[in-house]
Design an enzyme around this catalytic site. Structure first.
Site, PDB file in Angstrom:
ATOM      1  N   GLU A  30     -34.235  27.820  37.954  1.00  0.00           N
ATOM      2  CA  GLU A  30     -34.345  26.940  39.124  1.00  0.00           C
ATOM      3  C   GLU A  30     -35.412  27.456  40.093  1.00  0.00           C
ATOM      4  O   GLU A  30     -35.455  28.642  40.399  1.00  0.00           O
ATOM      5  CB  GLU A  30     -32.980  26.890  39.833  1.00  0.00           C
ATOM      6  N   ALA A 128     -29.110  12.405  43.327  1.00  0.00           N
ATOM      7  CA  ALA A 128     -28.047  13.319  42.901  1.00  0.00           C
ATOM      8  C   ALA A 128     -28.638  14.564  42.243  1.00  0.00           C
ATOM      9  O   ALA A 128     -27.927  15.347  41.633  1.00  0.00           O
ATOM     10  CB  ALA A 128     -27.100  12.615  41.936  1.00  0.00           C
ATOM     11  N   SER A 131     -32.922  13.448  38.840  1.00  0.00           N
ATOM     12  CA  SER A 131     -34.281  12.968  38.582  1.00  0.00           C
ATOM     13  C   SER A 131     -34.394  11.494  38.234  1.00  0.00           C
ATOM     14  O   SER A 131     -35.079  11.116  37.284  1.00  0.00           O
ATOM     15  CB  SER A 131     -34.955  13.803  37.492  1.00  0.00           C
ATOM     16  N   ASP A 177     -39.151  17.975  35.836  1.00  0.00           N
ATOM     17  CA  ASP A 177     -38.396  16.728  35.695  1.00  0.00           C
ATOM     18  C   ASP A 177     -39.113  15.754  34.771  1.00  0.00           C
ATOM     19  O   ASP A 177     -38.511  15.125  33.903  1.00  0.00           O
ATOM     20  CB  ASP A 177     -38.199  16.065  37.058  1.00  0.00           C
TER      21      ASP A 177
END
Ligand code: ADP
Ligand code: MG
Length: 388
Positions: A30, A128, A131, A177
């Protein structure tokens, strides 16, 4: 959802084809993407589906079944990054995502000047952290790539889509993404090297192992998130500069203690520790999946959460509650995923425990007075493709 039929009703003629592109959830790695490190997303069964027809007159028409806004009508040769953002982020703002892709294709010298009619509908929850934006961009890019016979490989379409979001919509996201949506395959997680965009499909067959990966959408998005991403990004750049590397990717995990010793700023030290250790966790997870030891990734996910919470400091009460409750009620591991400050968490569970762990999380949210989260299994699904 008959998106082609809706297209015909809306525009008065049938589309040339229908394409789909999925949302994604990130398993591990991340904030590493803009540090040119490693990430490991998988595609969700939730998709943006677009019915598209090629035009010849330079007009671009855009419509979403999910937004209460009229058809946006634009001219391809007049698209600039200010076209839609200048109108504000209101109801028409969504059209910046597909329009941005057309602009980015044109700007990169690809022949899309004839324009297109696009109608889309999506099952990817918005905002949320799954993506929905990349799904919109990638489905647009793939449709135009096919209709205009551009022949662009998928990583290039992902980069075009990212450029649309960065430069046209104005969101400084990394490339994970779009790469996930464009390149993921069923039954796999995607190991992506964000330096050279090389990919490896890692078998991730949860069902065969009797496991489930639950997505818990907390349904919250804290204001803090917007500036915090840019702040973390700047902090990572500062850390890299101090350490004399172009990106934090270049700090090997074995060198982390000596790198940290050279950083005097406590905050920068935390950011560097997160990035370098999360890159390492991606490698750990891959090593475990390569030998088929899926359960063993659980503790690595939970360690990743602690790092995001304590070092990068992008978690929030709701995400921490999902992780602590899930782990206390029998999950194998859990972590927040995505940009943080809300959005979703992932929870790895033995299939028979999915229900009881879900129940515990729902109860904990009710007790805390939080909005009930939405929980569903992340089944590693297909990347973008033509469906009709
Ligand atoms: P995420 O990508 O995490 O879902 P973003 O804020 O990046 O959240 O993107 C959400 C935005 O994408 C929405 O506000 C909207 O503008 C656009 N969007 C997503 N799905 C749709 C859709 N089905 N129709 C129209 N716009 C959409
Ligand atoms: Mg997004």
């Amino acid at each position: 959802m008959d998106v082609a039929g809706q297209f015909t009703e809306l525009y008065g003629y049938a589309p040339d084809g229908v394409w789909s592109a999925p949302g994604r959830v990130n398993l591990i790695g991340e904030y590493t993407d803009f540090n040119e490190g490693f990430v490991m997303p998988l595609a969700l069964p939730h998709t943006a589906v677009a019915a598209v027809a090629r035009r010849t007159d330079g007009v671009l028409r855009l419509h979403s079944a999910d937004i209460d806004a009229p058809v946006a009508e634009l001219r391809v040769d007049e698209l600039t990054p200010l076209t839609l953002t200048a109108r504000g982020a209101g109801q028409g703002g969504w059209a910046a995502y597909p329009a941005g892709v057309v602009w980015a294709l044109r700007d990169a010298g690809h022949a899309v000047s004839g324009g297109a009619d696009i109608h889309l509908a999506s099952t990817v929850p918005t905002g949320a952290g799954l993506s929905s934006s990349a799904a919109l961009e990638v489905v647009t890019a793939l449709a135009l790539n096919d209709l205009y016979e551009l022949g662009l490989p998928r990583p290039e379409l992902a980069v075009i889509a990212q450029r649309a979001e960065n430069a046209f919509v104005g969101v400084p996201c990394g490339v994970m993404d779009q790469m996930a949506s464009a390149c993921a395959t069923t039954g796999h997680a995607l190991h992506l090297d964000c330096r050279d965009l090389s990919i490896r499909q890692i078998p991730f067959d949860l069902a065969a192992q009797g496991l489930q990966l639950l997505v818990v959408d907390t349904r919250v998005k804290h204001e803090l998130g917007d500036g915090a991403y840019a702040e973390r990004r700047a902090g990572c750049e500062e850390g890299a500069a101090t350490l004399g590397v172009s990106h934090l990717r270049d700090v090997a995990y074995a060198e982390l203690p000596s790198a940290l010793a050279r950083l005097t700023d406590e905050k920068i030290r935390r950011y560097v520790r997160h990035i370098v250790s999360d890159d390492h966790r991606v490698e750990q997870v891959i090593a475990l999946l390569d030998v088929g030891d899926v359960r063993a990734i659980g503790p690595v996910l939970t360690e990743g959460h602690a790092s995001l919470r304590d070092d990068l400091r992008i978690s929030c009460e709701e995400l921490d509650l999902v992780v602590s409750t899930a782990n206390a009620s029998g999950a194998i591991g859990a972590r927040m995923t995505g940009g943080g400050f809300g959005g979703s968490a992932i929870v790895l569970v033995e299939e028979p425990d999915a229900e009881s762990v879900t129940k515990s999380v729902l109860e904990a949210f009710a007790t805390a007075g939080f909005t009930a989260p939405r929980v569903f299994p992340a089944v590693p699904s297909a990347g973008a493709r033509r469906v009709a």
